[in-house]
Design an enzyme around this catalytic site. Structure first.
Site, PDB file in Angstrom:
ATOM      1  N   ARG A 155      13.983  -2.259  12.576  1.00 44.12           N
ATOM      2  CA  ARG A 155      12.884  -2.015  11.629  1.00 44.12           C
ATOM      3  C   ARG A 155      11.626  -2.788  12.021  1.00 44.12           C
ATOM      4  O   ARG A 155      10.522  -2.256  12.020  1.00 44.12           O
ATOM      5  CB  ARG A 155      13.327  -2.390  10.208  1.00 44.12           C
ATOM      6  CG  ARG A 155      14.251  -1.362   9.580  1.00 44.12           C
ATOM      7  CD  ARG A 155      14.817  -1.881   8.281  1.00 44.12           C
ATOM      8  NE  ARG A 155      15.722  -2.979   8.545  1.00 44.12           N
ATOM      9  CZ  ARG A 155      17.046  -2.949   8.343  1.00 44.12           C
ATOM     10  NH1 ARG A 155      17.597  -1.888   7.806  1.00 44.12           N
ATOM     11  NH2 ARG A 155      17.806  -3.971   8.632  1.00 44.12           N
ATOM     12  N   ILE A 156      11.793  -4.098  12.343  1.00 42.24           N
ATOM     13  CA  ILE A 156      10.615  -4.921  12.664  1.00 42.24           C
ATOM     14  C   ILE A 156      10.175  -4.691  14.110  1.00 42.24           C
ATOM     15  O   ILE A 156       8.997  -4.429  14.378  1.00 42.24           O
ATOM     16  CB  ILE A 156      10.915  -6.416  12.415  1.00 42.24           C
ATOM     17  CG1 ILE A 156      11.183  -6.649  10.916  1.00 42.24           C
ATOM     18  CG2 ILE A 156       9.772  -7.298  12.906  1.00 42.24           C
ATOM     19  CD1 ILE A 156      11.777  -8.017  10.573  1.00 42.24           C
ATOM     20  N   ASP A 175      17.181  -2.889  23.848  1.00 42.80           N
ATOM     21  CA  ASP A 175      18.035  -2.816  22.663  1.00 42.80           C
ATOM     22  C   ASP A 175      19.191  -1.898  23.016  1.00 42.80           C
ATOM     23  O   ASP A 175      18.999  -0.686  23.170  1.00 42.80           O
ATOM     24  CB  ASP A 175      17.240  -2.260  21.465  1.00 42.80           C
ATOM     25  CG  ASP A 175      18.067  -2.234  20.171  1.00 42.80           C
ATOM     26  OD1 ASP A 175      19.305  -2.139  20.260  1.00 42.80           O
ATOM     27  OD2 ASP A 175      17.455  -2.307  19.090  1.00 42.80           O
ATOM     28  N   ARG A 236      14.924 -15.658  14.592  1.00 46.54           N
ATOM     29  CA  ARG A 236      15.811 -16.758  14.237  1.00 46.54           C
ATOM     30  C   ARG A 236      15.715 -17.813  15.336  1.00 46.54           C
ATOM     31  O   ARG A 236      15.820 -17.481  16.517  1.00 46.54           O
ATOM     32  CB  ARG A 236      17.271 -16.297  14.121  1.00 46.54           C
ATOM     33  CG  ARG A 236      17.626 -15.615  12.812  1.00 46.54           C
ATOM     34  CD  ARG A 236      17.661 -16.595  11.631  1.00 46.54           C
ATOM     35  NE  ARG A 236      18.061 -15.952  10.394  1.00 46.54           N
ATOM     36  CZ  ARG A 236      17.245 -15.386   9.512  1.00 46.54           C
ATOM     37  NH1 ARG A 236      15.945 -15.384   9.709  1.00 46.54           N
ATOM     38  NH2 ARG A 236      17.720 -14.839   8.403  1.00 46.54           N
ATOM     39  N   ASP A 260       7.877 -19.133  14.515  1.00 41.94           N
ATOM     40  CA  ASP A 260       7.953 -19.186  13.040  1.00 41.94           C
ATOM     41  C   ASP A 260       9.311 -19.717  12.595  1.00 41.94           C
ATOM     42  O   ASP A 260       9.476 -20.086  11.435  1.00 41.94           O
ATOM     43  CB  ASP A 260       7.748 -17.769  12.479  1.00 41.94           C
ATOM     44  CG  ASP A 260       7.731 -17.741  10.957  1.00 41.94           C
ATOM     45  OD1 ASP A 260       6.940 -18.494  10.364  1.00 41.94           O
ATOM     46  OD2 ASP A 260       8.524 -16.970  10.367  1.00 41.94           O
ATOM     47  N   GLU A 265      15.682 -26.143  10.415  1.00 41.78           N
ATOM     48  CA  GLU A 265      14.504 -26.001   9.543  1.00 41.78           C
ATOM     49  C   GLU A 265      14.684 -26.865   8.302  1.00 41.78           C
ATOM     50  O   GLU A 265      15.803 -26.922   7.774  1.00 41.78           O
ATOM     51  CB  GLU A 265      14.318 -24.529   9.163  1.00 41.78           C
ATOM     52  CG  GLU A 265      13.996 -23.660  10.387  1.00 41.78           C
ATOM     53  CD  GLU A 265      13.803 -22.183  10.048  1.00 41.78           C
ATOM     54  OE1 GLU A 265      13.743 -21.832   8.853  1.00 41.78           O
ATOM     55  OE2 GLU A 265      13.715 -21.389  10.981  1.00 41.78           O
ATOM     56  N   HIS A 284       8.453 -20.768   8.955  1.00 45.84           N
ATOM     57  CA  HIS A 284       9.314 -19.649   8.536  1.00 45.84           C
ATOM     58  C   HIS A 284       8.601 -18.865   7.413  1.00 45.84           C
ATOM     59  O   HIS A 284       9.125 -18.684   6.312  1.00 45.84           O
ATOM     60  CB  HIS A 284      10.701 -20.120   8.063  1.00 45.84           C
ATOM     61  CG  HIS A 284      11.724 -19.021   8.119  1.00 45.84           C
ATOM     62  ND1 HIS A 284      13.015 -19.209   8.506  1.00 45.84           N
ATOM     63  CD2 HIS A 284      11.623 -17.684   7.831  1.00 45.84           C
ATOM     64  CE1 HIS A 284      13.682 -18.060   8.450  1.00 45.84           C
ATOM     65  NE2 HIS A 284      12.847 -17.122   8.044  1.00 45.84           N
TER      66      HIS A 284
HETATM   67  N1  LIG Z   1      10.731 -14.996  10.012  1.00 49.57           N
HETATM   68  C1  LIG Z   1      11.003 -14.306   8.927  1.00 49.57           C
HETATM   69  O1  LIG Z   1      10.425 -14.578   7.865  1.00 49.57           O
HETATM   70  C2  LIG Z   1      11.995 -13.175   8.973  1.00 49.57           C
HETATM   71  C3  LIG Z   1      12.020 -12.288   7.888  1.00 49.57           C
HETATM   72  C4  LIG Z   1      12.893 -11.199   7.937  1.00 49.57           C
HETATM   73  C5  LIG Z   1      13.732 -11.028   9.034  1.00 49.57           C
HETATM   74  N2  LIG Z   1      13.710 -11.931  10.048  1.00 49.57           N
HETATM   75  C6  LIG Z   1      14.621 -11.751  11.205  1.00 49.57           C
HETATM   76  O2  LIG Z   1      14.330 -10.502  11.813  1.00 49.57           O
HETATM   77  C7  LIG Z   1      15.563  -9.949  12.274  1.00 49.57           C
HETATM   78  C8  LIG Z   1      15.398  -8.468  12.555  1.00 49.57           C
HETATM   79  O3  LIG Z   1      15.153  -7.763  11.351  1.00 49.57           O
HETATM   80  P1  LIG Z   1      15.125  -6.161  11.352  1.00 49.57           P
HETATM   81  O4  LIG Z   1      14.895  -5.766   9.940  1.00 49.57           O
HETATM   82  O5  LIG Z   1      14.225  -5.635  12.407  1.00 49.57           O
HETATM   83  O6  LIG Z   1      16.642  -5.875  11.758  1.00 49.57           O
HETATM   84  P2  LIG Z   1      17.258  -4.512  12.282  1.00 49.57           P
HETATM   85  O7  LIG Z   1      18.725  -4.619  12.026  1.00 49.57           O
HETATM   86  O8  LIG Z   1      16.507  -3.344  11.737  1.00 49.57           O
HETATM   87  O9  LIG Z   1      16.998  -4.540  13.855  1.00 49.57           O
HETATM   88  C9  LIG Z   1      17.708  -5.352  14.752  1.00 49.57           C
HETATM   89  C10 LIG Z   1      17.754  -4.603  16.081  1.00 49.57           C
HETATM   90  O10 LIG Z   1      18.356  -5.458  17.047  1.00 49.57           O
HETATM   91  C11 LIG Z   1      19.169  -4.649  17.890  1.00 49.57           C
HETATM   92  N3  LIG Z   1      20.135  -5.505  18.579  1.00 49.57           N
HETATM   93  C12 LIG Z   1      21.322  -5.977  18.132  1.00 49.57           C
HETATM   94  N4  LIG Z   1      21.889  -6.759  19.070  1.00 49.57           N
HETATM   95  C13 LIG Z   1      21.020  -6.765  20.136  1.00 49.57           C
HETATM   96  C14 LIG Z   1      21.032  -7.383  21.421  1.00 49.57           C
HETATM   97  N5  LIG Z   1      22.064  -8.154  21.822  1.00 49.57           N
HETATM   98  N6  LIG Z   1      19.976  -7.184  22.255  1.00 49.57           N
HETATM   99  C15 LIG Z   1      18.928  -6.401  21.897  1.00 49.57           C
HETATM  100  N7  LIG Z   1      18.881  -5.768  20.682  1.00 49.57           N
HETATM  101  C16 LIG Z   1      19.909  -5.969  19.819  1.00 49.57           C
HETATM  102  C17 LIG Z   1      19.793  -3.639  16.929  1.00 49.57           C
HETATM  103  O11 LIG Z   1      20.234  -2.484  17.646  1.00 49.57           O
HETATM  104  C18 LIG Z   1      18.617  -3.326  16.017  1.00 49.57           C
HETATM  105  O12 LIG Z   1      17.861  -2.222  16.519  1.00 49.57           O
HETATM  106  C19 LIG Z   1      16.555 -10.318  11.164  1.00 49.57           C
HETATM  107  O13 LIG Z   1      17.890 -10.322  11.644  1.00 49.57           O
HETATM  108  C20 LIG Z   1      16.083 -11.710  10.778  1.00 49.57           C
HETATM  109  O14 LIG Z   1      16.804 -12.677  11.500  1.00 49.57           O
HETATM  110  C21 LIG Z   1      12.858 -12.992  10.049  1.00 49.57           C
END
Ligand SMILES: NC(=O)c1ccc[n+]([C@@H]2O[C@H](COP(=O)([O-])OP(=O)(O)OC[C@H]3O[C@@H](n4cnc5c(N)ncnc54)[C@H](O)[C@@H]3O)[C@@H](O)[C@H]2O)c1
Length: 324
Positions: A155-156, A175, A236, A260, A265, A284
């Site tokens: 998603r992100i 990915d 993370r 971030d 933390e 964060h």
């Molecule tokens: N800093 C912040 O405030 C904050 C806020 C929200 C989320 N996050 C982090 O962002 C992360 C991602 O969120 P999202 O909503 O995009 O998640 P998501 O599940 O939509 O996307 C994660 C992607 O990573 C891929 N993936 C899994 N294992 C992998 C690997 N070994 N190599 C490459 N790609 C791989 C998956 O196929 C998926 O497309 C969360 O897990 C969270 O840790 C941080």
């Protein structure tokens, strides 16, 4: 009939929106004194739901809460919950996947552009009384001759990749689960992780933290990166070996970083990252906007309410149902 009890293990958001939302739905809600196992077990022996922000929820914790049916994470990442142990016990784990996608993508692109255009160095130089576009700092890229590598096209990551393409960057995506068609459709190139790392002028991480991705960017990976490359992490902290990152920056191999999230933390007062001018630090905060802050606790509570009512919620361990 006694209403189900929901325990909130921990939450650093202001107010009591989670408890209020649960109670308005007719559930009982209690907040634990801490996320420690004995505190959770003391209040949670009868709990059918557990709302978690940062507390470590292991199989041992679950065994002390034998009526537990649903664990709801206050956030997107769920690396603090042993999701397999939950599935084995027939406990569903849900997260709040949509509350801050735009914010994290925007924060990431802001970090990429801040470092790629050398804004902190220009800012420092102007405040110090100089007025030189060319001499003030070395890093100010032209997007069309710069490669951004995006690890994780979820998603992100997919929004970050599209945003970087729109700005003119070449974008590599790694990915293992992404559709090649979707990546191509976004104007990006799908490559293997080592090629994305080695080919990046700017590397940004968007993969879940798991045993497979912990220290994905370690000293060996950093050594393959281009001289002067930039690492951005809004995902993370433990995805990166922080000591190796600091060493690479100090040695002048990496050019800059924007972080971030951290291995621990809040960031330790004596962290070497604080002493490096070429590192941009935020607390964060990538998720934060007033709208996201309003949505997050409500989404986390609603997951419990809906699940107990037999409605669909974003479950991250769908095999939990096999153990029921
Ligand atoms: N800093 C912040 O405030 C904050 C806020 C929200 C989320 N996050 C982090 O962002 C992360 C991602 O969120 P999202 O909503 O995009 O998640 P998501 O599940 O939509 O996307 C994660 C992607 O990573 C891929 N993936 C899994 N294992 C992998 C690997 N070994 N190599 C490459 N790609 C791989 C998956 O196929 C998926 O497309 C969360 O897990 C969270 O840790 C941080």
């Amino acid at each position: 009939m006694t209403q189900p009890l929901i325990l909130v293990s921990d939450c650093d958001l202001p107010g009591t929106v989670i408890e209020d939302t649960l109670r308005q739905a007719g559930l009982r809600a209690e907040r634990s004194a801490s996320g420690a196992i004995d505190d959770l077990a003391a209040l949670g022996a009868d709990a059918e739901g557990l709302v978690v922000q940062w507390a470590q929820i292991t199989g041992e914790v679950m065994d002390r809460m034998p009526k537990l049916r649903i664990i709801s994470r206050v956030g997107i990442g769920y690396d603090m919950i042993d999701v397999e142990a939950a599935a084995a016990r027939g406990i569903a784990v849900a997260n709040t996947p949509s509350y801050c996608i735009e914010e994290v993508a925007a924060h990431t692109i802001a970090m990429i552009m801040t470092q790629a255009r050398g804004l902190p160095a220009y800012d420092r130089a102007v405040r110090a009384g100089t007025w030189k576009a060319v001499d003030a700092q070395p890093l100010a890229v032209r997007p069309s001759t710069t490669t951004v590598s995006v690890l994780g096209f979820g998603r992100i990551g997919s929004i970050v990749a599209r945003g970087c393409r729109a700005l003119g960057f070449r974008v590599l995506v790694a990915d293992p689960y992404a559709s090649a068609e979707a990546v191509r459709g976004a104007g990006c190139e799908l490559v293997e992780i080592p090629d994305a790392v080695a080919g990046a002028d700017i590397l940004t991480l968007h993969v879940p933290l798991t045993d497979a991705t912990r220290h994905l960017i370690d000293a060996a990976a950093l050594a393959t990166m281009r001289q002067g490359a930039v690492v951005v992490n809004t995902c993370r902290g433990p995805l990166i070996d922080e000591d190796a990152l600091a060493a690479s920056l100090r040695a002048g191999h990496l050019g800059a970083a924007a972080l971030d999230v951290f291995a621990g933390e809040p960031l330790a007062a004596d962290s070497p990252l604080r002493d490096l001018d070429q590192v941009l630090l935020t607390p964060h905060a990538a998720w934060y906007s007033p709208e996201a802050l309003a949505d997050l606790p409500v989404h986390a509570a609603e997951n419990v309410i809906r699940f107990l009512a037999g409605e669909s919620v974003p479950i991250v361990n769908p095999t939990f149902a096999d153990a029921r």
